[in-house]
Design a protein around this motif. Structure first.
Motif, PDB file in Angstrom:
ATOM      1  N   MET A 123     -36.586  20.319  26.759  1.00 19.91           N
ATOM      2  CA  MET A 123     -35.590  19.270  26.854  1.00 19.91           C
ATOM      3  C   MET A 123     -36.155  18.102  27.647  1.00 19.91           C
ATOM      4  N   LYS A 124     -35.794  16.925  27.225  1.00 21.79           N
ATOM      5  CA  LYS A 124     -36.244  15.727  27.931  1.00 21.79           C
ATOM      6  C   LYS A 124     -35.386  15.492  29.169  1.00 21.79           C
ATOM      7  N   GLN A 125     -36.015  14.956  30.179  1.00 21.79           N
ATOM      8  CA  GLN A 125     -35.299  14.629  31.410  1.00 21.79           C
ATOM      9  C   GLN A 125     -34.459  13.377  31.152  1.00 21.79           C
ATOM     10  N   ASN A 126     -33.163  13.466  31.416  1.00 23.25           N
ATOM     11  CA  ASN A 126     -32.282  12.312  31.226  1.00 23.25           C
ATOM     12  C   ASN A 126     -31.279  12.141  32.376  1.00 23.25           C
ATOM     13  N   VAL A 127     -31.479  12.870  33.471  1.00 24.84           N
ATOM     14  CA  VAL A 127     -30.588  12.791  34.623  1.00 24.84           C
ATOM     15  C   VAL A 127     -31.383  12.247  35.810  1.00 24.84           C
ATOM     16  N   GLY A 128     -30.931  11.127  36.368  1.00 23.65           N
ATOM     17  CA  GLY A 128     -31.608  10.487  37.485  1.00 23.65           C
ATOM     18  C   GLY A 128     -31.320  11.162  38.818  1.00 23.65           C
ATOM     19  N   LYS A 129     -31.971  10.648  39.868  1.00 23.38           N
ATOM     20  CA  LYS A 129     -31.881  11.261  41.194  1.00 23.38           C
ATOM     21  C   LYS A 129     -30.454  11.248  41.747  1.00 23.38           C
ATOM     22  N   PHE A 130     -29.791  10.093  41.702  1.00 23.89           N
ATOM     23  CA  PHE A 130     -28.418  10.013  42.212  1.00 23.89           C
ATOM     24  C   PHE A 130     -27.508  10.951  41.431  1.00 23.89           C
ATOM     25  N   ASP A 131     -27.667  10.964  40.119  1.00 29.53           N
ATOM     26  CA  ASP A 131     -26.863  11.819  39.249  1.00 29.53           C
ATOM     27  C   ASP A 131     -27.106  13.296  39.571  1.00 29.53           C
ATOM     28  N   ARG A 132     -28.358  13.672  39.836  1.00 27.50           N
ATOM     29  CA  ARG A 132     -28.686  15.055  40.188  1.00 27.50           C
ATOM     30  C   ARG A 132     -28.016  15.469  41.497  1.00 27.50           C
ATOM     31  N   VAL A 133     -28.103  14.610  42.508  1.00 25.13           N
ATOM     32  CA  VAL A 133     -27.493  14.926  43.808  1.00 25.13           C
ATOM     33  C   VAL A 133     -25.982  15.045  43.656  1.00 25.13           C
ATOM     34  N   PHE A 134     -25.389  14.125  42.901  1.00 26.41           N
ATOM     35  CA  PHE A 134     -23.951  14.169  42.672  1.00 26.41           C
ATOM     36  C   PHE A 134     -23.550  15.467  41.979  1.00 26.41           C
ATOM     37  N   ARG A 135     -24.316  15.875  40.970  1.00 28.48           N
ATOM     38  CA  ARG A 135     -24.026  17.118  40.248  1.00 28.48           C
ATOM     39  C   ARG A 135     -24.193  18.341  41.152  1.00 28.48           C
ATOM     40  N   LEU A 136     -25.211  18.331  42.006  1.00 31.28           N
ATOM     41  CA  LEU A 136     -25.408  19.450  42.934  1.00 31.28           C
ATOM     42  C   LEU A 136     -24.226  19.595  43.890  1.00 31.28           C
ATOM     43  N   VAL A 137     -23.815  18.482  44.475  1.00 29.05           N
ATOM     44  CA  VAL A 137     -22.691  18.514  45.426  1.00 29.05           C
ATOM     45  C   VAL A 137     -21.404  18.933  44.717  1.00 29.05           C
ATOM     46  N   LEU A 138     -21.144  18.342  43.556  1.00 30.34           N
ATOM     47  CA  LEU A 138     -19.932  18.681  42.806  1.00 30.34           C
ATOM     48  C   LEU A 138     -19.955  20.140  42.365  1.00 30.34           C
ATOM     49  N   GLY A 139     -21.112  20.626  41.934  1.00 26.66           N
ATOM     50  CA  GLY A 139     -21.232  22.021  41.527  1.00 26.66           C
ATOM     51  C   GLY A 139     -20.927  22.984  42.664  1.00 26.66           C
ATOM     52  N   VAL A 140     -21.465  22.702  43.836  1.00 34.50           N
ATOM     53  CA  VAL A 140     -21.207  23.557  44.996  1.00 34.50           C
ATOM     54  C   VAL A 140     -19.720  23.522  45.364  1.00 34.50           C
ATOM     55  N   ILE A 141     -19.128  22.350  45.316  1.00 38.47           N
ATOM     56  CA  ILE A 141     -17.696  22.233  45.636  1.00 38.47           C
ATOM     57  C   ILE A 141     -16.849  23.009  44.631  1.00 38.47           C
ATOM     58  N   LEU A 142     -17.171  22.874  43.334  1.00 41.29           N
ATOM     59  CA  LEU A 142     -16.392  23.570  42.310  1.00 41.29           C
ATOM     60  C   LEU A 142     -16.533  25.088  42.401  1.00 41.29           C
ATOM     61  N   ILE A 143     -17.677  25.562  42.836  1.00 40.52           N
ATOM     62  CA  ILE A 143     -17.861  27.001  42.994  1.00 40.52           C
ATOM     63  C   ILE A 143     -17.199  27.501  44.277  1.00 40.52           C
ATOM     64  N   ALA A 144     -17.297  26.724  45.340  1.00 39.98           N
ATOM     65  CA  ALA A 144     -16.736  27.154  46.623  1.00 39.98           C
ATOM     66  C   ALA A 144     -15.214  27.031  46.676  1.00 39.98           C
ATOM     67  N   ALA A 145     -14.649  26.073  45.967  1.00 43.26           N
ATOM     68  CA  ALA A 145     -13.212  25.817  46.064  1.00 43.26           C
ATOM     69  C   ALA A 145     -12.346  27.048  45.776  1.00 43.26           C
ATOM     70  N   PRO A 146     -12.527  27.729  44.656  1.00 37.02           N
ATOM     71  CA  PRO A 146     -11.646  28.885  44.427  1.00 37.02           C
ATOM     72  C   PRO A 146     -11.946  30.073  45.344  1.00 37.02           C
ATOM     73  N   LEU A 147     -13.155  30.122  45.869  1.00 40.94           N
ATOM     74  CA  LEU A 147     -13.531  31.259  46.702  1.00 40.94           C
ATOM     75  C   LEU A 147     -13.120  31.082  48.156  1.00 40.94           C
ATOM     76  N   LEU A 148     -13.078  29.837  48.632  1.00 41.56           N
ATOM     77  CA  LEU A 148     -12.858  29.604  50.060  1.00 41.56           C
ATOM     78  C   LEU A 148     -11.603  28.813  50.405  1.00 41.56           C
ATOM     79  N   SER A 149     -11.041  28.076  49.463  1.00 40.43           N
ATOM     80  CA  SER A 149     -10.008  27.105  49.813  1.00 40.43           C
ATOM     81  C   SER A 149      -8.627  27.703  50.060  1.00 40.43           C
ATOM     82  N   GLY A 150      -8.218  28.651  49.246  1.00 39.87           N
ATOM     83  CA  GLY A 150      -6.871  29.186  49.378  1.00 39.87           C
ATOM     84  C   GLY A 150      -5.810  28.305  48.749  1.00 39.87           C
TER      85      GLY A 150
END
Length: 70
Positions: A1-28
């Motif tokens: 696959m060709k790279q089509n996601v830039g640095k800012f987009d990657r960081v944003f996706r990483l942070v959002l991914g961690v939040i989406l995974i942690a939210a149902p497990l930790l938030s209540g």
């Protein structure tokens, strides 16, 4: 696959991914009392993390979007 996601987009996706995974497990939050909402949040978070690590987004490829300089 060709790279089509830039640095800012990657960081944003990483942070959002961690939040989406942690939210149902930790938030209540009452929203996550539903199994459906929990599964959707975990799946979306996993997809965000995978696309960030691969630097490639299939949806970007379909629409011809490229946020990286390469």
């Amino acid at each position: 696959m060709k790279q089509n996601v830039g640095k800012f987009d990657r960081v944003f996706r990483l942070v959002l991914g961690v939040i989406l995974i942690a939210a149902p497990l930790l938030s209540g939050f009452a929203l996550f009392n539903s199994a459906t909402a929990t599964v959707i949040s975990l799946a979306a978070g996993a997809i965000m993390l995978v696309t960030a690590m691969m630097s490639s987004c299939p949806i970007y490829s379909i629409f011809g979007i490229k946020t990286c300089k390469v």
